[in-house]
Motif scaffolding. Sequence first.
Motif, PDB file in Angstrom:
ATOM      1  N   ALA A   1       0.817  -1.240   0.131  1.00  0.00           N
ATOM      2  CA  ALA A   1       0.042  -0.297  -0.044  1.00  0.00           C
ATOM      3  C   ALA A   1       0.818   1.211   0.040  1.00  0.00           C
ATOM      4  O   ALA A   1       0.460   2.200  -0.711  1.00  0.00           O
ATOM      5  CB  ALA A   1      -1.056  -0.094   1.268  1.00  0.00           C
ATOM      6  N   ALA A   2       2.019   1.180   0.769  1.00  0.00           N
ATOM      7  CA  ALA A   2       2.968   2.525   0.576  1.00  0.00           C
ATOM      8  C   ALA A   2       3.689   2.478  -0.562  1.00  0.00           C
ATOM      9  O   ALA A   2       3.633   3.959  -1.071  1.00  0.00           O
ATOM     10  CB  ALA A   2       3.787   2.270   1.717  1.00  0.00           C
ATOM     11  N   PHE A   3       3.957   1.549  -1.115  1.00  0.00           N
ATOM     12  CA  PHE A   3       4.575   1.622  -2.512  1.00  0.00           C
ATOM     13  C   PHE A   3       3.594   1.896  -3.359  1.00  0.00           C
ATOM     14  O   PHE A   3       3.942   3.012  -4.455  1.00  0.00           O
ATOM     15  CB  PHE A   3       5.105   0.073  -2.723  1.00  0.00           C
ATOM     16  N   GLN A   4       2.262   1.635  -3.515  1.00  0.00           N
ATOM     17  CA  GLN A   4       1.488   1.964  -4.586  1.00  0.00           C
ATOM     18  C   GLN A   4       1.178   3.390  -4.504  1.00  0.00           C
ATOM     19  O   GLN A   4       0.899   4.131  -5.377  1.00  0.00           O
ATOM     20  CB  GLN A   4       0.210   0.852  -4.544  1.00  0.00           C
ATOM     21  N   GLY A   5       0.960   3.800  -2.809  1.00  0.00           N
ATOM     22  CA  GLY A   5       0.531   5.153  -2.754  1.00  0.00           C
ATOM     23  C   GLY A   5       1.532   6.174  -3.293  1.00  0.00           C
ATOM     24  O   GLY A   5       1.227   7.351  -3.625  1.00  0.00           O
ATOM     25  N   MET A   6       2.954   5.754  -3.156  1.00  0.00           N
ATOM     26  CA  MET A   6       3.936   6.973  -3.877  1.00  0.00           C
ATOM     27  C   MET A   6       3.808   7.130  -5.242  1.00  0.00           C
ATOM     28  O   MET A   6       4.077   8.102  -5.608  1.00  0.00           O
ATOM     29  CB  MET A   6       5.106   6.094  -3.241  1.00  0.00           C
ATOM     30  N   LYS A   7       2.992   6.499  -5.866  1.00  0.00           N
ATOM     31  CA  LYS A   7       2.684   6.597  -7.173  1.00  0.00           C
ATOM     32  C   LYS A   7       1.782   7.817  -7.622  1.00  0.00           C
ATOM     33  O   LYS A   7       1.857   8.459  -8.582  1.00  0.00           O
ATOM     34  CB  LYS A   7       2.068   5.302  -8.011  1.00  0.00           C
ATOM     35  N   GLU A   8       0.719   8.089  -6.638  1.00  0.00           N
ATOM     36  CA  GLU A   8       0.142   9.091  -6.440  1.00  0.00           C
ATOM     37  C   GLU A   8       0.052   9.838  -4.993  1.00  0.00           C
ATOM     38  O   GLU A   8      -0.749   9.532  -4.163  1.00  0.00           O
ATOM     39  CB  GLU A   8      -1.225   8.571  -7.071  1.00  0.00           C
ATOM     40  N   PRO A   9       1.267  10.793  -4.840  1.00  0.00           N
ATOM     41  CA  PRO A   9       1.263  11.136  -3.643  1.00  0.00           C
ATOM     42  C   PRO A   9       0.010  11.988  -2.930  1.00  0.00           C
ATOM     43  O   PRO A   9      -0.123  12.101  -1.823  1.00  0.00           O
ATOM     44  CB  PRO A   9       2.589  12.118  -3.566  1.00  0.00           C
ATOM     45  N   GLU A  10      -0.701  12.566  -3.820  1.00  0.00           N
ATOM     46  CA  GLU A  10      -1.944  13.420  -3.468  1.00  0.00           C
ATOM     47  C   GLU A  10      -2.977  12.485  -2.789  1.00  0.00           C
ATOM     48  O   GLU A  10      -3.856  12.876  -2.349  1.00  0.00           O
ATOM     49  CB  GLU A  10      -2.474  14.288  -4.439  1.00  0.00           C
TER      50      GLU A  10
ATOM     51  N   ALA B   1      -4.611  -2.091  -2.665  1.00  0.00           N
ATOM     52  CA  ALA B   1      -3.568  -1.086  -3.089  1.00  0.00           C
ATOM     53  C   ALA B   1      -3.041  -1.549  -4.500  1.00  0.00           C
ATOM     54  O   ALA B   1      -2.581  -0.715  -5.433  1.00  0.00           O
ATOM     55  CB  ALA B   1      -2.564  -1.080  -2.337  1.00  0.00           C
ATOM     56  N   LYS B   2      -2.717  -2.845  -4.656  1.00  0.00           N
ATOM     57  CA  LYS B   2      -2.091  -3.105  -5.793  1.00  0.00           C
ATOM     58  C   LYS B   2      -3.091  -3.124  -7.106  1.00  0.00           C
ATOM     59  O   LYS B   2      -2.579  -2.436  -8.332  1.00  0.00           O
ATOM     60  CB  LYS B   2      -1.783  -4.564  -5.975  1.00  0.00           C
ATOM     61  N   TYR B   3      -4.271  -3.105  -7.052  1.00  0.00           N
ATOM     62  CA  TYR B   3      -5.471  -3.030  -7.963  1.00  0.00           C
ATOM     63  C   TYR B   3      -5.221  -1.519  -8.273  1.00  0.00           C
ATOM     64  O   TYR B   3      -5.209  -1.125  -9.415  1.00  0.00           O
ATOM     65  CB  TYR B   3      -6.733  -3.408  -7.303  1.00  0.00           C
ATOM     66  N   TYR B   4      -5.534  -0.564  -7.456  1.00  0.00           N
ATOM     67  CA  TYR B   4      -5.894   0.838  -7.613  1.00  0.00           C
ATOM     68  C   TYR B   4      -4.235   1.406  -8.126  1.00  0.00           C
ATOM     69  O   TYR B   4      -4.220   2.551  -8.690  1.00  0.00           O
ATOM     70  CB  TYR B   4      -6.375   1.379  -6.654  1.00  0.00           C
ATOM     71  N   GLY B   5      -3.217   0.851  -7.270  1.00  0.00           N
ATOM     72  CA  GLY B   5      -2.128   1.249  -7.963  1.00  0.00           C
ATOM     73  C   GLY B   5      -1.711   1.197  -9.583  1.00  0.00           C
ATOM     74  O   GLY B   5      -0.989   1.822 -10.081  1.00  0.00           O
ATOM     75  N   ARG B   6      -2.308   0.056  -9.915  1.00  0.00           N
ATOM     76  CA  ARG B   6      -2.070  -0.421 -11.343  1.00  0.00           C
ATOM     77  C   ARG B   6      -2.838   0.602 -12.485  1.00  0.00           C
ATOM     78  O   ARG B   6      -2.404   1.108 -13.260  1.00  0.00           O
ATOM     79  CB  ARG B   6      -2.399  -1.605 -11.902  1.00  0.00           C
TER      80      ARG B   6
END
Length: 66
Positions: A36-45, A58-63
């Motif tokens: 979740a932390a990793f994927q969140g870093m893709k969209e800091p906002e 997190a993986k789903y939305y990070g993609r």
Amino acid sequence: MEEIRFNSHETEFGFLSNFYPVAVEYSGYIFQNSEAAFQGMKEPEKLGIFSTYGASEAKYYGRKAK
């Protein structure tokens, strides 16, 4: 050499998985796992939103991150 598998957090070396349930603090947010932390870093906002997600979510939305 023995192969080490950590594709499930329930195996001996599962703690090496990004899906392992452990608190990760980053930028004032506490995430449920490092995925979740990793994927969140893709969209800091959206870090606050990602801090509420489990690993699969997190993986789903990070993609879908731009």
